[in-house]
Design an enzyme around this catalytic site. Structure first.
Site, PDB file in Angstrom:
ATOM      1  N   CYS A 118       0.880  -1.173   0.000  1.00 12.99           N
ATOM      2  CA  CYS A 118       0.000   0.000   0.000  1.00 12.99           C
ATOM      3  C   CYS A 118       0.912   1.216   0.000  1.00 12.99           C
ATOM      4  O   CYS A 118       1.184   1.809   1.049  1.00 12.99           O
ATOM      5  CB  CYS A 118      -0.919  -0.016   1.214  1.00 12.99           C
ATOM      6  N   ALA A 119       1.395   1.589  -1.165  1.00  8.89           N
ATOM      7  CA  ALA A 119       2.625   2.376  -1.264  1.00  8.89           C
ATOM      8  C   ALA A 119       2.475   3.885  -1.086  1.00  8.89           C
ATOM      9  O   ALA A 119       3.358   4.524  -0.513  1.00  8.89           O
ATOM     10  CB  ALA A 119       3.287   2.098  -2.613  1.00  8.89           C
ATOM     11  N   ALA A 120       1.413   4.494  -1.613  1.00 11.81           N
ATOM     12  CA  ALA A 120       1.315   5.956  -1.583  1.00 11.81           C
ATOM     13  C   ALA A 120       1.305   6.461  -0.141  1.00 11.81           C
ATOM     14  O   ALA A 120       0.810   5.766   0.756  1.00 11.81           O
ATOM     15  CB  ALA A 120       0.053   6.397  -2.319  1.00 11.81           C
ATOM     16  N   ASN A 171       6.991   7.770   0.564  1.00 10.91           N
ATOM     17  CA  ASN A 171       8.214   7.957   1.354  1.00 10.91           C
ATOM     18  C   ASN A 171       8.880   6.629   1.702  1.00 10.91           C
ATOM     19  O   ASN A 171      10.106   6.488   1.604  1.00 10.91           O
ATOM     20  CB  ASN A 171       7.901   8.728   2.637  1.00 10.91           C
ATOM     21  N   LYS A 172       8.084   5.648   2.113  1.00 10.53           N
ATOM     22  CA  LYS A 172       8.650   4.338   2.433  1.00 10.53           C
ATOM     23  C   LYS A 172       9.172   3.648   1.172  1.00 10.53           C
ATOM     24  O   LYS A 172      10.174   2.928   1.208  1.00 10.53           O
ATOM     25  CB  LYS A 172       7.607   3.468   3.135  1.00 10.53           C
ATOM     26  N   ARG A 182      -3.240   9.490  -5.766  1.00 10.85           N
ATOM     27  CA  ARG A 182      -2.127   9.239  -4.852  1.00 10.85           C
ATOM     28  C   ARG A 182      -0.949   8.626  -5.598  1.00 10.85           C
ATOM     29  O   ARG A 182       0.218   8.935  -5.343  1.00 10.85           O
ATOM     30  CB  ARG A 182      -2.571   8.296  -3.725  1.00 10.85           C
ATOM     31  N   ASP A 230      -5.402  -3.082  -6.620  1.00  9.58           N
ATOM     32  CA  ASP A 230      -5.687  -3.515  -5.260  1.00  9.58           C
ATOM     33  C   ASP A 230      -4.727  -4.656  -4.912  1.00  9.58           C
ATOM     34  O   ASP A 230      -4.689  -5.681  -5.608  1.00  9.58           O
ATOM     35  CB  ASP A 230      -7.137  -3.994  -5.173  1.00  9.58           C
ATOM     36  N   ASP A 284       1.912  -1.513   4.844  1.00  9.60           N
ATOM     37  CA  ASP A 284       1.466  -0.408   5.696  1.00  9.60           C
ATOM     38  C   ASP A 284       0.061  -0.037   5.234  1.00  9.60           C
ATOM     39  O   ASP A 284      -0.130   0.949   4.523  1.00  9.60           O
ATOM     40  CB  ASP A 284       2.425   0.779   5.560  1.00  9.60           C
ATOM     41  N   CYS A 334       0.170   3.577  11.531  1.00  8.06           N
ATOM     42  CA  CYS A 334       0.341   4.797  12.322  1.00  8.06           C
ATOM     43  C   CYS A 334      -0.851   4.913  13.274  1.00  8.06           C
ATOM     44  O   CYS A 334      -1.478   5.959  13.403  1.00  8.06           O
ATOM     45  CB  CYS A 334       0.486   6.028  11.440  1.00  8.06           C
TER      46      CYS A 334
END
Length: 540
Positions: A231-233, A236-237, A260, A282, A302, A357
């Site tokens: 789940c990349a957007a 930063n990661k 995104r 997805d 994430d 988070c």
């Protein structure tokens, strides 16, 4: 009107986790950045209060406004410096002004406070977010930490070396240090401005909270590996993973939101990332058995979460509808577990990092515990023994982060590793066999020269092969020079019979005990007789 529209747009992106609030504001290129930033921050801070006013007055139904646009307008009308727009929006807001003011007054009476600020939860009143250090990750695809430090020193910053403890992160003015854990992370005083700095605009540094750096740092994929950022957007990661991989290998990045993904593409381009393969897809629909993913060994997951760990998105437990909150957490946890189980289906997967988070155990430890029960081939890896905040019992192998204990936003990280079980012992067992095998030829090599003297103490299981291979040659050497005529032939025949009898005895003893052979008295007598006959033949 443009100010309110832009503020509402940024609030929507923050809720969708498309980036940090301040970064989104400065990337918007709005002409009046400071004014926009102040409006967004204050609206976010009073978000729970504004939502209660809007709901109690049924403002959305009567004005057809979106929730975030209504928030910024209500904030400026009731709490801020007054509306700065005209037209239909101002007309609609002024029409309902009295009812909204009455709703605000009732909230103060109910909570027995006189100021608007007193309606805020304690965490917001302390302005914890303003006290967090400014974390800046050096992008090692474009520069090194040492070069970045030198540049900043020439730019007027004062470098104090590497931090040794948490207290060293309390900085002032233009001081900065290198983080004690993440080597490419620099730490500055709160509110240090970097959005207009050359290093940021050139992609040499990335503004990223320390807790957000942990997932890629702990996954640590080697250069040349195949990695998935599920789940990349906003990216930063992803850029951190690419830096650890040194832009070698393949980095598959998935996200459902096309906007995104477009923002992420721009960020990765500025960061100099070239090993990525972005997909508007997805992750749950990605085929783990697909040929393009057959070499994937590392996954960073994430997924969408409540964002309750972000200082600007803290839950207001005193005014929120707890039933709705719990229902949302249950829905998120279900989705997170689906993603986690799906990630573990990749056949060559070695390690997967799961992070959120969020501060809620429903999205953290409970998801991981359920996943481990359903996937016994995986286990938790203990992380960073020196880290001050652990996962909740019994999952203390995981990490938690918080504003008080780690000087970061709230965060959770777990590292799952494929557990080979008994299979891990097989290589050791396989190695032990070749180590024992050389003993046979070594002993066999020594035996021909000392067979008569060392036979009783030697391992009899190795003797047959040695006697069959070496003895004929020995007898051929002795026969011409020591035994002649019929007497010698008879004596030699007798000795050969003795040898055959001795071999038969040895074979029988080997069948009885292959590991330990005991020499019988009869064998000893025959050996003594044999020696005497050999001695007599030599004298003759």
């Amino acid at each position: 009107m443009a100010l309110y529209m832009k503020a509402a747009e940024i609030l929507e992106k923050v809720e969708a986790k498309q980036g940090a609030l301040k970064t989104l504001v400065y990337d918007s290129r709005f002409p009046h950045i400071k004014q926009l930033f102040a409006l967004v921050c204050e609206t976010q801070k009073f978000s729970a209060v504004l939502e209660e006013i809007i709901e109690s007055t049924k403002l959305l139904k009567q004005t057809k406004l979106g929730i975030n646009l209504a928030k910024v307008l209500v904030y400026d009308l009731l709490i801020g410096r007054g509306l700065k727009c005209g037209g239909s929006w101002k007309t609609a807001m002024m029409k309902h002004r009295a009812r909204m003011q009455a709703a605000l007054a009732r909230m103060k009476v109910k909570q027995k406070v006189s100021r608007n600020e007193d309606l805020l939860p304690q965490s917001a009143q302390k302005l914890v977010g303003d006290q967090l250090p400014r974390y800046v990750r050096v992008n090692t695809l474009k520069t090194t930490a040492e070069d970045a430090v030198d540049y900043l020193k020439r730019d007027g910053f004062c470098y104090l070396g590497q931090a040794g403890r948490l207290e060293d992160l309390s900085l002032k003015r233009k001081d900065f240090v290198r983080d004690m854990l993440v080597p490419e992370l620099l730490v500055f005083p709160p509110k240090t401005e970097f959005h207009e700095h050359f290093l940021y605009k050139a992609g040499h540094v990335i503004l990223q909270d320390k807790a957000s750096c942990l997932p890629a740092y702990l996954l640590n994929p080697p250069p040349g590996s195949h990695v998935i950022d599920a789940c990349a957007a906003p990216g930063n990661k992803t850029s951190h993973l690419a830096a650890l991989m040194e832009n070698r290998g393949k980095l598959f990045a998935f996200d459902l939101d096309a906007k995104r993904l477009a923002t992420m593409s721009t960020l990765l381009l500025r960061a100099g990332v070239t090993c990525q393969q972005l997909a508007h897809q997805d992750f749950l629909k990605v085929d783990p058995d697909g040929p393009q993913f057959k070499d994937v060994e590392y996954i960073l997951l994430d997924p969408s979460c409540s964002g309750s760990g972000m200082v600007c998105l803290r839950d207001d437990a005193s005014s929120a509808d707890q039933e709705k909150v719990q229902a949302r957490l249950a829905s998120l946890a279900s989705f997170q577990l689906l993603c986690l189980n799906h990630g573990l289906k990749f056949s060559r997967l070695k390690r997967l990092v799961y992070s959120t988070c969020s501060i809620h155990s429903q999205e953290n430890e409970e998801v991981v515990a359920a996943c481990l029960q359903q996937n016994p081939d995986f286990r938790l890896v203990p992380l960073l023994a020196q880290w001050p905040e652990r996962g909740l019992e019994p999952l203390t192998q995981c990490l938690r982060a918080s504003t008080t204990k780690t000087r970061t936003h709230g965060f959770f990280v777990a590292l799952l590793e494929r557990h080979t079980g008994a299979g891990s012992k097989r290589p050791a067992l396989q190695m032990s066999v070749p180590e024992a095998m050389p003993l046979k030829p070594t002993t066999g090599d020594k035996r021909p020269g000392a067979s008569d003297e060392k036979r009783p103490g030697a391992s009899e299981e190795k003797r047959p092969g040695a006697s069959e291979e070496k003895r004929p040659g020995a007898s051929e050497e002795k026969r011409p020079g020591a035994l002649e005529g019929k007497a010698s032939e008879a004596l030699e025949d007798e000795m050969e019979k003795e040898d055959e009898m001795e071999k038969e005895d040895e074979m029988e003893m080997e069948k009885e005990d292959e590991e330990e052979v005991t020499t019988t008295p009869a064998t000893k007598r025959r050996k003594r007789n044999k020696k005497k006959k050999k001695a007599a033949a030599t004298v003759a």
